[in-house]
Design a protein around this motif. Structure first.
Motif, short mmCIF file in Angstrom:
data_model
loop_
_atom_site.label_atom_id
_atom_site.label_comp_id
_atom_site.label_asym_id
_atom_site.label_seq_id
_atom_site.Cartn_x
_atom_site.Cartn_y
_atom_site.Cartn_z
N PRO A 191 0.82 -1.21 0.00
CA PRO A 191 0.00 0.00 0.00
C PRO A 191 0.85 1.27 0.00
CG PRO A 191 0.28 -0.77 2.22
CD PRO A 191 1.04 -1.74 1.36
N LYS A 192 0.22 2.35 -0.41
CA LYS A 192 0.87 3.67 -0.26
C LYS A 192 0.06 4.52 0.69
CE LYS A 192 3.25 4.56 -4.60
NZ LYS A 192 2.75 3.42 -5.41
N ALA A 193 0.77 5.28 1.52
CA ALA A 193 0.07 6.22 2.41
C ALA A 193 -0.26 7.48 1.62
CB ALA A 193 0.96 6.59 3.59
N LEU A 194 -1.35 8.09 1.99
CA LEU A 194 -1.71 9.38 1.41
C LEU A 194 -1.86 10.34 2.57
CD1 LEU A 194 -2.34 10.23 -1.50
CD2 LEU A 194 -4.74 9.86 -1.00
N VAL A 195 -0.90 11.26 2.71
CA VAL A 195 -0.96 12.20 3.84
C VAL A 195 -1.43 13.56 3.34
CG1 VAL A 195 0.79 11.00 5.22
CG2 VAL A 195 1.49 12.80 3.64
N PRO A 196 -1.94 14.40 4.25
CA PRO A 196 -2.46 15.70 3.82
C PRO A 196 -1.40 16.52 3.09
CG PRO A 196 -3.01 15.30 6.11
CD PRO A 196 -2.10 14.20 5.69
N GLU A 197 -1.83 17.21 2.03
CA GLU A 197 -0.89 18.06 1.27
C GLU A 197 -0.40 19.21 2.13
OE1 GLU A 197 -3.64 18.75 -1.79
OE2 GLU A 197 -3.22 16.78 -2.69
N ASN A 198 -1.31 19.76 2.91
CA ASN A 198 -0.98 20.89 3.78
C ASN A 198 -0.48 20.31 5.11
OD1 ASN A 198 -1.07 23.01 5.57
ND2 ASN A 198 -3.09 23.77 4.91
N SER A 199 0.81 20.50 5.38
CA SER A 199 1.40 19.79 6.53
C SER A 199 0.79 20.24 7.86
CB SER A 199 2.92 19.94 6.55
OG SER A 199 3.24 21.29 6.79
N ILE A 200 0.25 21.47 7.89
CA ILE A 200 -0.45 21.93 9.09
C ILE A 200 -1.56 20.94 9.46
CG2 ILE A 200 -1.97 23.74 10.03
CD1 ILE A 200 0.58 25.04 9.44
N CYS A 201 -2.17 20.40 8.41
CA CYS A 201 -3.33 19.53 8.63
C CYS A 201 -2.95 18.20 9.25
CB CYS A 201 -4.06 19.31 7.32
SG CYS A 201 -4.79 20.83 6.69
N SER A 202 -1.69 17.82 9.14
CA SER A 202 -1.26 16.56 9.74
C SER A 202 -1.18 16.67 11.25
CB SER A 202 0.12 16.17 9.20
OG SER A 202 -0.02 15.18 8.23
N PHE A 220 -4.03 31.40 14.21
CA PHE A 220 -3.52 31.48 12.84
C PHE A 220 -3.22 30.11 12.26
CE2 PHE A 220 -3.21 35.95 13.82
CZ PHE A 220 -3.60 36.52 12.61
N THR A 221 -2.78 29.19 13.10
CA THR A 221 -2.56 27.83 12.60
C THR A 221 -3.88 27.24 12.09
OG1 THR A 221 -0.91 27.63 14.34
CG2 THR A 221 -1.48 25.62 13.16
N TYR A 222 -4.94 27.47 12.83
CA TYR A 222 -6.25 26.96 12.38
C TYR A 222 -6.66 27.64 11.08
CZ TYR A 222 -7.32 24.42 16.68
OH TYR A 222 -7.31 23.52 17.71
N LEU A 223 -6.38 28.95 10.99
CA LEU A 223 -6.72 29.63 9.73
C LEU A 223 -5.91 29.04 8.58
CD1 LEU A 223 -7.16 33.34 10.91
CD2 LEU A 223 -8.95 31.75 10.13
N ASP A 224 -4.64 28.69 8.87
CA ASP A 224 -3.84 28.04 7.83
C ASP A 224 -4.53 26.77 7.35
OD1 ASP A 224 -1.53 29.61 7.36
OD2 ASP A 224 -0.65 28.95 9.26
N ALA A 225 -5.14 26.07 8.28
CA ALA A 225 -5.77 24.80 7.93
C ALA A 225 -7.13 24.99 7.25
CB ALA A 225 -5.93 23.92 9.17
N PHE A 226 -7.86 26.04 7.62
CA PHE A 226 -9.26 26.13 7.19
C PHE A 226 -9.59 27.27 6.24
CE2 PHE A 226 -9.71 23.67 11.11
CZ PHE A 226 -10.58 22.69 10.69
N ALA A 227 -8.89 28.42 6.37
CA ALA A 227 -9.35 29.60 5.63
C ALA A 227 -8.92 29.56 4.17
CB ALA A 227 -8.81 30.86 6.30
N THR A 228 -9.81 29.92 3.30
CA THR A 228 -9.48 30.04 1.88
C THR A 228 -9.74 31.49 1.47
OG1 THR A 228 -11.75 29.56 1.24
CG2 THR A 228 -10.25 27.68 1.43
N ASP A 229 -9.34 31.85 0.27
CA ASP A 229 -9.62 33.22 -0.19
C ASP A 229 -11.13 33.48 -0.19
OD1 ASP A 229 -6.93 33.21 -0.44
OD2 ASP A 229 -6.87 33.51 -2.61
#
Ligand code: TRP
Length: 364
Positions: free
Chosen positions: A183-194, A250-259
């Motif tokens: 198998p291959k792991a699929l980890v979040p692209e945005n490392s904050i999300c990990s 701000f870390t949460y905003l990194d994870a959740f906020a979009t333009d």
């Protein structure tokens, strides 16, 4: 080759935003991408018991919580097979055979197990079951011939261990064939999300630290949690320059906020970079940023809450979904187990050649 997903969670509590950005959200996207032939989502009750042996009721209570969390984020039982680990007894049997392919030293080197042992003060008293759970996780993954395992980064050592077991199994028993699939792991692209920190800014959301925002928290609870979140302790007056690094809001905003979140809730800023610049310069108060974060989180959680409320009205139906999913999962795992036993040539009664050869031995 079929594209197959398997992943899961231990039912030791309700799922929180860390689970959501770390894995759940991605699972739903993968599910809806239509790119996968099969998707298995497992409630890992047997694994949860490896470090909760004294509290089976905790595991039992949380099965329905996790199932509701799954359904409410948009995992769809028509597309994803939701099941309970312990129902699929084939997994235990696979584990027993794989155990012979792994050394104690290799398990001791597993960094996730190492840190969990420390966290639980297990050093002198590790239950054997807990120590070997990476092997059981390899069974979970290989029983379904999973090609893709969407997980948080903390699970990478488990996937690596699984890959080693697969290679070893195929080399020892495969006779040139790939009986098991790597198998291959699929980890979040945005490392904050990990690794979403807790609301207190501590390393990770964790129930025992009481720093989680749960998917099932109502709007008022989330408001209280967000408004009392850890920010920059040096940012006292609005005019003070503030730090964004290590500032949980701000870390949460990194994870959740979009333009789009800015366009909708805070149009004075185009994007998160502009907001961060202002905070760093000074003149931007915590309350304003927190209110924005609250809007962003609630936008994500509102549809989840609505779906949850619907499913909560019919709990027997939720158990029924799990039962059907577990039955289907068992059929899959049984196929793989039969292949494994055939490869190991311990499928004595199906092996007419073996029986004949034994006869000839005695005829001589
Ligand atoms: N170890 C995972 C966790 O703690 C749960 C799990 C069990 C899992 N078996 C798995 C995850 C197989 C991915 C694949 O959350």
């Amino acid at each position: 080759m079929n594209k197959i997903i398997l992943t899961g969670d231990r039912p030791t509590g309700r799922l929180h935003l860390g689970h959501y950005v770390g894995s759940l959200k991605r699972r739903v996207q993968l599910q809806n991408s239509g790119e996968y032939d099969k998707i298995f989502i497992m409630i890992a009750d047997a694994q949860a018991l490896t470090d909760n042996a004294d509290h089976p009721e905790k595991v039992r209570e949380n099965i329905i919580e996790v199932a509701l969390d799954y359904l409410s984020v948009g995992l769809d039982p028509e597309k994803s097979n939701l099941f309970i680990q312990s129902y699929v007894t084939e997994l235990t049997e696979l584990t027993f055979y794989y155990m012979n392919l792994v050394t104690v030293a290799r398990l001791e080197r597993n960094p996730t197990v190492k840190s969990e042992i420390q966290m639980r003060n297990f050093e002198a008293t590790i239950p054997v079951g807990f120590f070997t759970y990476p092997i059981s996780q390899a069974s979970d993954i290989t029983a379904f011939k999973a090609t893709t395992v969407p997980v948080g980064e903390d699970q990478l050592p488990m996937i690596e261990q699984t890959r080693e077991i697969v290679r070893k199994f195929n080399a020892v028993y495969g006779d040139g064939k790939e009986v098991l699939v790597e198998p291959k792991a699929l980890v979040p692209e945005n490392s904050i999300c990990s690794r979403l920190p807790g609301t207190d800014g501590k390393a990770k959301m964790s129930k025992s630290l009481g720093n989680c925002i749960y998917l099932s928290d109502d709007a008022e609870t989330v408001r209280q949690k967000v408004m009392s979140m850890y920010t920059d302790p040096g940012h006292i007056k609005v005019e003070d320059p503030g730090k964004v690094e290590g500032n949980a809001v701000f870390t949460y905003l990194d994870a959740f906020a979009t333009d789009e979140s800015f366009a909708e809730f805070l149009p004075d800023y185009k994007n998160l970079d502009e907001l961060k610049d202002h905070y760093r310069r000074g003149g931007l108060g915590d309350v304003k940023v927190k209110k924005f974060l609250l809007n962003v989180i609630n936008k994500e959680l509102d549809p989840i809450r609505q779906r949850r409320a619907e499913y909560e009205k019919n709990i027997p139906a939720v158990y029924d979904i799990l039962k059907k999913g577990s039955e289907a999962a068992q059929l899959e795992a049984a196929k793989t187990l039969a292949e494994v036993k055939a490869a190991m040539r311990i499928n004595y009664f199906d092996d007419a050649e073996l029986i004949q050869a034994q006869q000839e031995k005695f005829n001589k």
